[in-house]
Design a protein around this motif. Sequence first.
Motif, PDB file in Angstrom:
ATOM      1  N   GLY A  13      26.895  26.748  -0.184  1.00 11.16           N
ATOM      2  CA  GLY A  13      27.343  25.638  -1.025  1.00 11.16           C
ATOM      3  C   GLY A  13      26.185  24.891  -1.650  1.00 11.16           C
ATOM      4  N   LEU A  14      25.128  24.666  -0.869  1.00 16.14           N
ATOM      5  CA  LEU A  14      23.942  24.001  -1.412  1.00 16.14           C
ATOM      6  C   LEU A  14      23.291  24.845  -2.496  1.00 16.14           C
ATOM      7  CD1 LEU A  14      22.299  22.656   1.870  1.00 16.14           C
ATOM      8  CD2 LEU A  14      23.631  21.370   0.196  1.00 16.14           C
ATOM      9  N   GLN A  15      23.321  26.148  -2.319  1.00 15.58           N
ATOM     10  CA  GLN A  15      22.721  27.051  -3.299  1.00 15.58           C
ATOM     11  C   GLN A  15      23.437  26.945  -4.636  1.00 15.58           C
ATOM     12  OE1 GLN A  15      20.118  28.988  -2.965  1.00 15.58           O
ATOM     13  NE2 GLN A  15      20.248  30.189  -4.840  1.00 15.58           N
ATOM     14  N   ILE A  16      24.755  26.865  -4.608  1.00 16.51           N
ATOM     15  CA  ILE A  16      25.537  26.774  -5.833  1.00 16.51           C
ATOM     16  C   ILE A  16      25.335  25.425  -6.513  1.00 16.51           C
ATOM     17  CG2 ILE A  16      27.882  26.741  -6.761  1.00 16.51           C
ATOM     18  CD1 ILE A  16      28.634  28.714  -4.529  1.00 16.51           C
ATOM     19  N   TYR A  17      25.302  24.366  -5.698  1.00 19.39           N
ATOM     20  CA  TYR A  17      25.244  23.025  -6.261  1.00 19.39           C
ATOM     21  C   TYR A  17      23.839  22.630  -6.713  1.00 19.39           C
ATOM     22  CZ  TYR A  17      25.988  18.031  -6.813  1.00 19.39           C
ATOM     23  OH  TYR A  17      26.055  16.767  -7.321  1.00 19.39           O
ATOM     24  N   GLY A  18      22.843  22.891  -5.909  1.00 17.84           N
ATOM     25  CA  GLY A  18      21.514  22.359  -6.179  1.00 17.84           C
ATOM     26  C   GLY A  18      20.508  23.357  -6.718  1.00 17.84           C
ATOM     27  N   GLN A  19      20.832  24.643  -6.795  1.00 17.06           N
ATOM     28  CA  GLN A  19      19.909  25.687  -7.228  1.00 17.06           C
ATOM     29  C   GLN A  19      18.561  25.592  -6.506  1.00 17.06           C
ATOM     30  OE1 GLN A  19      19.686  25.490 -11.520  1.00 17.06           O
ATOM     31  NE2 GLN A  19      21.477  26.787 -11.704  1.00 17.06           N
ATOM     32  N   PRO A  20      18.568  25.592  -5.168  1.00 19.43           N
ATOM     33  CA  PRO A  20      17.302  25.458  -4.434  1.00 19.43           C
ATOM     34  C   PRO A  20      16.668  26.808  -4.126  1.00 19.43           C
ATOM     35  CG  PRO A  20      19.119  25.421  -2.912  1.00 19.43           C
ATOM     36  CD  PRO A  20      19.719  25.647  -4.272  1.00 19.43           C
ATOM     37  N   THR A  21      15.496  26.730  -3.508  1.00 19.85           N
ATOM     38  CA  THR A  21      14.891  27.904  -2.891  1.00 19.85           C
ATOM     39  C   THR A  21      15.499  28.083  -1.510  1.00 19.85           C
ATOM     40  OG1 THR A  21      12.811  27.549  -4.060  1.00 19.85           O
ATOM     41  CG2 THR A  21      12.730  28.923  -2.095  1.00 19.85           C
ATOM     42  N   LEU A  22      16.003  29.266  -1.208  1.00 18.86           N
ATOM     43  CA  LEU A  22      16.700  29.509   0.052  1.00 18.86           C
ATOM     44  C   LEU A  22      15.903  30.492   0.886  1.00 18.86           C
ATOM     45  CD1 LEU A  22      19.371  28.604   1.363  1.00 18.86           C
ATOM     46  CD2 LEU A  22      20.395  30.713   0.514  1.00 18.86           C
ATOM     47  N   GLN A  23      15.698  30.166   2.183  1.00 23.62           N
ATOM     48  CA  GLN A  23      14.891  31.005   3.061  1.00 23.62           C
ATOM     49  C   GLN A  23      15.537  31.131   4.439  1.00 23.62           C
ATOM     50  OE1 GLN A  23      10.371  30.506   2.169  1.00 23.62           O
ATOM     51  NE2 GLN A  23      11.194  28.441   2.223  1.00 23.62           N
ATOM     52  N   LEU A  24      15.259  32.245   5.102  1.00 25.22           N
ATOM     53  CA  LEU A  24      15.731  32.501   6.463  1.00 25.22           C
ATOM     54  C   LEU A  24      14.580  32.291   7.424  1.00 25.22           C
ATOM     55  CD1 LEU A  24      17.896  33.650   8.451  1.00 25.22           C
ATOM     56  CD2 LEU A  24      16.896  35.901   7.995  1.00 25.22           C
ATOM     57  N   ARG A  25      14.830  31.562   8.527  1.00 25.70           N
ATOM     58  CA  ARG A  25      13.777  31.286   9.498  1.00 25.70           C
ATOM     59  C   ARG A  25      14.203  31.715  10.899  1.00 25.70           C
ATOM     60  NH1 ARG A  25      12.030  27.401  13.146  1.00 25.70           N
ATOM     61  NH2 ARG A  25       9.749  27.250  13.302  1.00 25.70           N
ATOM     62  N   ILE A  26      13.264  32.366  11.611  1.00 24.02           N
ATOM     63  CA  ILE A  26      13.455  32.759  13.010  1.00 24.02           C
ATOM     64  C   ILE A  26      12.339  32.112  13.818  1.00 24.02           C
ATOM     65  CG2 ILE A  26      13.598  34.676  14.631  1.00 24.02           C
ATOM     66  CD1 ILE A  26      14.332  36.470  12.258  1.00 24.02           C
ATOM     67  N   GLY A  27      12.690  31.409  14.874  1.00 21.35           N
ATOM     68  CA  GLY A  27      11.688  30.726  15.675  1.00 21.35           C
ATOM     69  C   GLY A  27      11.848  31.012  17.163  1.00 21.35           C
ATOM     70  N   PHE A  28      10.745  30.917  17.885  1.00 21.26           N
ATOM     71  CA  PHE A  28      10.739  31.089  19.337  1.00 21.26           C
ATOM     72  C   PHE A  28      10.135  29.825  19.946  1.00 21.26           C
ATOM     73  CE2 PHE A  28      10.550  35.220  17.359  1.00 21.26           C
ATOM     74  CZ  PHE A  28      11.581  35.895  17.995  1.00 21.26           C
ATOM     75  N   SER A  29      10.842  29.231  20.899  1.00 24.09           N
ATOM     76  CA  SER A  29      10.479  27.897  21.368  1.00 24.09           C
ATOM     77  C   SER A  29      10.278  27.841  22.878  1.00 24.09           C
ATOM     78  CB  SER A  29      11.564  26.887  20.974  1.00 24.09           C
ATOM     79  OG  SER A  29      12.793  27.195  21.613  1.00 24.09           O
ATOM     80  N   GLY A  30       9.631  26.785  23.296  1.00 21.42           N
ATOM     81  CA  GLY A  30       9.529  26.411  24.699  1.00 21.42           C
ATOM     82  C   GLY A  30       9.890  24.945  24.792  1.00 21.42           C
ATOM     83  N   SER A  31      10.914  24.609  25.541  1.00 13.52           N
ATOM     84  CA  SER A  31      11.395  23.229  25.595  1.00 13.52           C
ATOM     85  C   SER A  31      11.341  22.700  27.022  1.00 13.52           C
ATOM     86  CB  SER A  31      12.820  23.130  25.046  1.00 13.52           C
ATOM     87  OG  SER A  31      13.688  24.001  25.741  1.00 13.52           O
ATOM     88  N   PHE A  32      11.174  21.384  27.112  1.00 14.57           N
ATOM     89  CA  PHE A  32      11.177  20.728  28.412  1.00 14.57           C
ATOM     90  C   PHE A  32      11.699  19.312  28.199  1.00 14.57           C
ATOM     91  CE2 PHE A  32       7.113  20.120  26.422  1.00 14.57           C
ATOM     92  CZ  PHE A  32       6.713  18.836  26.714  1.00 14.57           C
TER      93      PHE A  32
END
Length: 218
Positions: A13-32
């Motif tokens: 929906g954001l892509q249609i409305y705002g014509q932005p740059t769209l990217q896919l992100r994969i992350g690996f985390s350590g949380s505490f």
Amino acid sequence: MKIISIIGLIFAGLQIYGQPTLQLRIGFSGSFAKMGIPAGNSFVRTNVMPGFTLGMNTSNLFNFTKLDYELNYAFDGHRYKIHNFINEEKVVAKLVRHNLDLTVFYNPGNILISEKKKPKFDFFIKPGLWFDYIIHETFKFYIDPAIHEPIPSKSLNWGGVICFGLRKRKYKKQLPYNLDLRYYYGFLNISQQRDTKWFTRKFEIGITFPLKHVKSKK
């Protein structure tokens, strides 16, 4: 898969409305977590638990070129030891959470790291705000995996995030991508117990690939 579908629909929906740059992100985390009773400065830091993040990010939304937006599904939690547990001296427990995160970064632009006419990478530092909604959580004792009583916590969390990144530039047919290192610092006490405070901490390394780029109309 349901969460990933929701993320995809929102960003479509954001892509249609705002014509932005769209990217896919994969992350690996350590949380505490930083948790405990404030009296006497009795806070403790729990053990780190590995996790991951999957989502999409966009920029140039509504022609705001200095702001980057991300919507992610995040799997995280923490581990810690419970002392004087019934007849056991101590028991290791693990909290597992499934979250939906919205992050808004201020992007001041890249920092020059090479005098070359065509440097391979751009370096950037982005501060931002992070908003977290806990979809589901379980609390598991290693001594008895059948126990899944969740720790009472608030569903909403928010805080600050700092991102250090390298952006691979595109030359000819080379694939551009971003590598980043982040640290999330929760501001909100998410404990529902009156005498206990509980703050989230998380560090993460991720890689981002472009999906589609639409130039904004001038």
